[in-house]
Design a protein around this motif. Structure first.
Motif, PDB file in Angstrom:
ATOM      1  N   LEU A 175     -35.162 -31.055  32.418  1.00 57.53           N
ATOM      2  CA  LEU A 175     -35.370 -32.018  31.333  1.00 57.53           C
ATOM      3  C   LEU A 175     -36.414 -31.525  30.333  1.00 57.53           C
ATOM      4  O   LEU A 175     -36.196 -31.542  29.116  1.00 57.53           O
ATOM      5  N   LEU A 176     -37.563 -31.058  30.832  1.00 56.67           N
ATOM      6  CA  LEU A 176     -38.654 -30.648  29.956  1.00 56.67           C
ATOM      7  C   LEU A 176     -38.309 -29.384  29.170  1.00 56.67           C
ATOM      8  O   LEU A 176     -38.598 -29.287  27.970  1.00 56.67           O
ATOM      9  N   VAL A 177     -37.677 -28.419  29.833  1.00 53.83           N
ATOM     10  CA  VAL A 177     -37.312 -27.178  29.141  1.00 53.83           C
ATOM     11  C   VAL A 177     -36.275 -27.440  28.060  1.00 53.83           C
ATOM     12  O   VAL A 177     -36.392 -26.951  26.936  1.00 53.83           O
ATOM     13  N   SER A 178     -35.259 -28.218  28.384  1.00 55.14           N
ATOM     14  CA  SER A 178     -34.217 -28.518  27.392  1.00 55.14           C
ATOM     15  C   SER A 178     -34.786 -29.364  26.251  1.00 55.14           C
ATOM     16  O   SER A 178     -34.379 -29.207  25.096  1.00 55.14           O
ATOM     17  N   SER A 179     -35.751 -30.235  26.548  1.00 50.14           N
ATOM     18  CA  SER A 179     -36.380 -31.041  25.505  1.00 50.14           C
ATOM     19  C   SER A 179     -37.241 -30.183  24.592  1.00 50.14           C
ATOM     20  O   SER A 179     -37.264 -30.362  23.370  1.00 50.14           O
ATOM     21  N   LEU A 180     -37.957 -29.220  25.169  1.00 54.99           N
ATOM     22  CA  LEU A 180     -38.806 -28.330  24.373  1.00 54.99           C
ATOM     23  C   LEU A 180     -37.991 -27.398  23.484  1.00 54.99           C
ATOM     24  O   LEU A 180     -38.344 -27.156  22.329  1.00 54.99           O
ATOM     25  N   THR A 181     -36.908 -26.881  24.038  1.00 61.83           N
ATOM     26  CA  THR A 181     -36.098 -25.899  23.305  1.00 61.83           C
ATOM     27  C   THR A 181     -34.968 -26.532  22.498  1.00 61.83           C
ATOM     28  O   THR A 181     -34.265 -25.832  21.769  1.00 61.83           O
ATOM     29  N   HIS A 182     -34.798 -27.869  22.644  1.00 63.47           N
ATOM     30  CA  HIS A 182     -33.738 -28.592  21.932  1.00 63.47           C
ATOM     31  C   HIS A 182     -32.358 -27.979  22.217  1.00 63.47           C
ATOM     32  O   HIS A 182     -31.560 -27.732  21.317  1.00 63.47           O
ATOM     33  N   THR A 183     -32.121 -27.721  23.493  1.00 65.13           N
ATOM     34  CA  THR A 183     -30.839 -27.183  23.952  1.00 65.13           C
ATOM     35  C   THR A 183     -30.329 -28.044  25.098  1.00 65.13           C
ATOM     36  O   THR A 183     -31.115 -28.728  25.770  1.00 65.13           O
ATOM     37  N   PRO A 184     -29.014 -28.027  25.363  1.00 64.37           N
ATOM     38  CA  PRO A 184     -28.462 -28.868  26.440  1.00 64.37           C
ATOM     39  C   PRO A 184     -29.045 -28.522  27.805  1.00 64.37           C
ATOM     40  O   PRO A 184     -29.315 -27.355  28.107  1.00 64.37           O
ATOM     41  N   ALA A 185     -29.247 -29.527  28.628  1.00 65.59           N
ATOM     42  CA  ALA A 185     -29.715 -29.329  29.995  1.00 65.59           C
ATOM     43  C   ALA A 185     -28.589 -28.786  30.863  1.00 65.59           C
ATOM     44  O   ALA A 185     -27.406 -28.906  30.522  1.00 65.59           O
ATOM     45  N   HIS A 186     -28.944 -28.193  31.992  1.00 68.46           N
ATOM     46  CA  HIS A 186     -27.926 -27.654  32.899  1.00 68.46           C
ATOM     47  C   HIS A 186     -27.138 -28.778  33.570  1.00 68.46           C
ATOM     48  O   HIS A 186     -25.927 -28.683  33.739  1.00 68.46           O
ATOM     49  N   SER A 187     -27.818 -29.833  33.941  1.00 66.50           N
ATOM     50  CA  SER A 187     -27.182 -30.961  34.623  1.00 66.50           C
ATOM     51  C   SER A 187     -26.664 -31.972  33.609  1.00 66.50           C
ATOM     52  O   SER A 187     -27.357 -32.301  32.636  1.00 66.50           O
ATOM     53  N   ASN A 188     -25.453 -32.472  33.833  1.00 67.70           N
ATOM     54  CA  ASN A 188     -24.876 -33.478  32.932  1.00 67.70           C
ATOM     55  C   ASN A 188     -25.724 -34.749  32.912  1.00 67.70           C
ATOM     56  O   ASN A 188     -25.934 -35.348  31.852  1.00 67.70           O
ATOM     57  N   LYS A 189     -26.217 -35.156  34.077  1.00 64.54           N
ATOM     58  CA  LYS A 189     -27.031 -36.368  34.135  1.00 64.54           C
ATOM     59  C   LYS A 189     -28.357 -36.164  33.405  1.00 64.54           C
ATOM     60  O   LYS A 189     -28.813 -37.040  32.659  1.00 64.54           O
ATOM     61  N   VAL A 190     -28.970 -35.010  33.598  1.00 66.86           N
ATOM     62  CA  VAL A 190     -30.233 -34.712  32.905  1.00 66.86           C
ATOM     63  C   VAL A 190     -30.011 -34.648  31.398  1.00 66.86           C
ATOM     64  O   VAL A 190     -30.855 -35.101  30.618  1.00 66.86           O
ATOM     65  N   GLU A 191     -28.866 -34.122  30.986  1.00 69.73           N
ATOM     66  CA  GLU A 191     -28.555 -34.064  29.555  1.00 69.73           C
ATOM     67  C   GLU A 191     -28.419 -35.466  28.974  1.00 69.73           C
ATOM     68  O   GLU A 191     -28.869 -35.729  27.841  1.00 69.73           O
ATOM     69  N   LYS A 192     -27.832 -36.385  29.733  1.00 71.93           N
ATOM     70  CA  LYS A 192     -27.749 -37.779  29.272  1.00 71.93           C
ATOM     71  C   LYS A 192     -29.146 -38.380  29.138  1.00 71.93           C
ATOM     72  O   LYS A 192     -29.425 -39.136  28.212  1.00 71.93           O
ATOM     73  N   MET A 193     -30.018 -38.043  30.071  1.00 72.68           N
ATOM     74  CA  MET A 193     -31.398 -38.517  30.007  1.00 72.68           C
ATOM     75  C   MET A 193     -32.098 -37.972  28.752  1.00 72.68           C
ATOM     76  O   MET A 193     -32.796 -38.705  28.045  1.00 72.68           O
ATOM     77  N   ARG A 194     -31.910 -36.674  28.508  1.00 70.60           N
ATOM     78  CA  ARG A 194     -32.539 -36.058  27.330  1.00 70.60           C
ATOM     79  C   ARG A 194     -32.016 -36.680  26.035  1.00 70.60           C
ATOM     80  O   ARG A 194     -32.790 -37.026  25.130  1.00 70.60           O
ATOM     81  N   GLU A 195     -30.698 -36.835  25.920  1.00 74.46           N
ATOM     82  CA  GLU A 195     -30.102 -37.418  24.712  1.00 74.46           C
ATOM     83  C   GLU A 195     -30.594 -38.855  24.509  1.00 74.46           C
ATOM     84  O   GLU A 195     -30.862 -39.268  23.377  1.00 74.46           O
ATOM     85  N   THR A 196     -30.729 -39.594  25.605  1.00 73.59           N
ATOM     86  CA  THR A 196     -31.185 -40.982  25.515  1.00 73.59           C
ATOM     87  C   THR A 196     -32.608 -41.050  24.962  1.00 73.59           C
ATOM     88  O   THR A 196     -32.912 -41.841  24.069  1.00 73.59           O
ATOM     89  N   ILE A 197     -33.482 -40.216  25.508  1.00 69.34           N
ATOM     90  CA  ILE A 197     -34.887 -40.227  25.077  1.00 69.34           C
ATOM     91  C   ILE A 197     -35.005 -39.880  23.598  1.00 69.34           C
ATOM     92  O   ILE A 197     -35.756 -40.512  22.840  1.00 69.34           O
ATOM     93  N   PHE A 198     -34.240 -38.894  23.152  1.00 63.89           N
ATOM     94  CA  PHE A 198     -34.337 -38.480  21.757  1.00 63.89           C
ATOM     95  C   PHE A 198     -33.616 -39.457  20.824  1.00 63.89           C
ATOM     96  O   PHE A 198     -33.757 -39.375  19.610  1.00 63.89           O
ATOM     97  N   THR A 199     -32.844 -40.366  21.400  1.00 64.22           N
ATOM     98  CA  THR A 199     -32.251 -41.448  20.605  1.00 64.22           C
ATOM     99  C   THR A 199     -33.226 -42.620  20.497  1.00 64.22           C
ATOM    100  O   THR A 199     -33.392 -43.209  19.435  1.00 64.22           O
ATOM    101  N   VAL A 200     -33.874 -42.932  21.605  1.00 70.53           N
ATOM    102  CA  VAL A 200     -34.804 -44.061  21.649  1.00 70.53           C
ATOM    103  C   VAL A 200     -36.085 -43.766  20.863  1.00 70.53           C
ATOM    104  O   VAL A 200     -36.589 -44.618  20.123  1.00 70.53           O
TER     105      VAL A 200
END
Length: 464
Positions: free
Chosen positions: A270-295
């Protein structure tokens, strides 16, 4: 007779005391070596096929020391002070008694004749009782002059002379490895603890690595000669031309900087994908990342990440991630705690509202408030109980039957309809939401269902 016994006892006590003092003095001196400011200077001269090394150690306290040589060192010589040959305590030249310094070693290591790159490890003499020191390395290069030397230490000076190249490195702690390659390496300081050597401008986003400040100094060699990401001591080797190398390096640095619970895998993702603005390896983690950057707004998301990187907490947990959301953006939620178990489905994001709630003028302590998509949801069962309803049937997990004064209601949470006394009615949109097996109801639908008015302000919610 008695006087003789007393004199003998006093003499015996004196002898034992002297022995203990001598042992303590030797131990104490060696112990002090680890905390004193031990300084050492290496003078390395690289000729055609060997490294000639002189190592001078200053401020070494009096005591006995165990010496460890590089495995391939040869022609070793040892001197104490200006011109005293070292006197060894054993036949293996590994235990040395030091009275006053400096302590100076000279020795040689074999060098390859022709290479594209070269890593020199375990090349310095170390002292078991004083493993770390303030180190200065002076290297003169007479043979491989078309390339560059780098090491896990600060480059204090570099000069190209008529017959040789001259390098000066400074380090604290253990003796760093030395690396040479045929292509020129240029150091770039990302922050006070992270320096990246590369062939020209590195293909990394500087803004990412400016934020990743390690707890101790780390040096990165980024080169097309390197095939995979590896590390040794304070040197990290990064392949220059491979994809995702930015994420790999960021992940390695984050794992060094932060301590995680057993949830490390997904949190690091989650933290690496959030820092680099790239998709996470896990589909669930990617949903978490997209949600945070939407909220969050971009500024809030950046501040949240910065606070994670600079937190004083020893361990990163899902609870801490939620708490830092509240600290940085004023958002109360248990989003990461609900999603921490990777074996369970993704749970949507809710704001946990801290306002007080009143029903018909009475404070409701057992009712939780969730905010999602600009809508307010409240705990349904505690609400109906405060309104005088009773649960008639809750045996089916996605349905509920309640009653009051002879009226019966049957709700199906997945549908926009309900039954009152057997007659079907409908909502404009489904007012139900399930969170952690608790049923929540949209306050906007209370008017149509129970003819209740809802008044909200920043401090409280009144239902009457």
């Amino acid at each position: 007779m008695t006087k003789r016994i007393i004199r003998f006892s006093l003499f015996l006590a004196f002898v034992i005391g002297c022995i203990l003092f001598i042992q303590w003095k030797g131990y104490h001196s060696v112990e002090d070596a680890a905390v004193l400011n031990i300084e050492q200077t290496f003078t390395i001269r690289h000729t055609q096929d060997e490294f000639v090394i002189k190592q001078s150690i200053e401020n070494l306290p009096e005591g006995k020391y165990h010496i460890h040589y590089p495995p391939k060192a040869k022609d070793i010589d040892c001197q104490l002070g200006e011109d005293h040959v070292c006197k060894w305590e054993d036949g293996k030249n590994s235990q040395l008694k030091v009275k006053e310094g400096p302590l100076t070693f000279t020795y040689k290591l074999k060098a390859p004749m022709k290479v594209n790159s070269f890593l020199l490890e375990d090349w310095g003499i170390t002292i078991k009782e004083a493993p770390s020191a303030s180190t200065r390395i002076q290297l003169t290069e007479q043979n491989w002059r078309n390339g560059s030397w780098a090491t896990g230490a600060d480059l204090a000076g570099k000069e190209k002379m008529e017959g040789l190249d001259y390098y000066v490195f400074k380090a604290e702690g253990l003796i760093p490895p030395l690396f040479w390659q045929e292509q020129a390496l240029v150091p770039m300081e990302m922050n006070q603890h992270l320096t990246i050597y590369s062939e020209g401008k590195p293909s990394l986003k500087r803004s990412i690595f400016e934020k990743l400040v390690p707890d101790e100094k780390i040096f990165v060699i980024m080169s097309n000669n390197i095939s995979e990401l590896t590390e040794t001591d304070k040197l990290i080797f990064v392949p220059g031309g491979k994809k995702n190398v930015e994420k790999q390096l960021a992940s390695l640095l984050l794992a060094k900087k932060l301590s995680f619970t057993d949830e490390k895998e997904w949190m690091l993702d989650l933290l690496v994908s959030s820092l680099t603005h790239t998709p996470a390896h896990s589909n669930k983690v990617e949903k978490m990342r997209e949600t945070i950057f939407t909220v969050l707004t971009k500024e809030q998301a950046d501040r949240w990440l910065e606070n994670i990187l600079s937190t004083d907490s020893k361990t990163i947990t899902s609870q801490l991630l939620d708490e830092l959301l509240e600290d940085t953006a004023g958002i109360k939620t248990d989003f990461f705690q609900k999603n921490a178990d990777m074996s369970k489905p993704f749970q949507p994001f809710y704001f946990l509202d801290k306002r007080k709630i009143y029903i018909n003028g009475k404070k409701a302590d057992k009712i939780n408030i969730l905010l999602q998509n600009d809508r307010t949801y409240i705990s349904f069962v505690p609400l109906i109980e405060m309104l005088g309803f009773h649960v008639l049937d809750s045996s089916k997990p996605k349905e509920l039957m309640i009653g009051k004064n002879g009226d019966k209601y049957h709700f199906i949470f997945s549908k926009k309809l309900f039954f009152k006394n057997g007659q079907q009615f409908g909502f404009q949109r489904n007012p139900f939401s399930i969170d952690h097996n608790e049923v929540y109801f949209d306050t906007a639908a209370l008017k149509g269902l129970f003819d209740l008015e809802v008044e909200e302000n920043s401090q409280e919610i009144n239902i009457h």
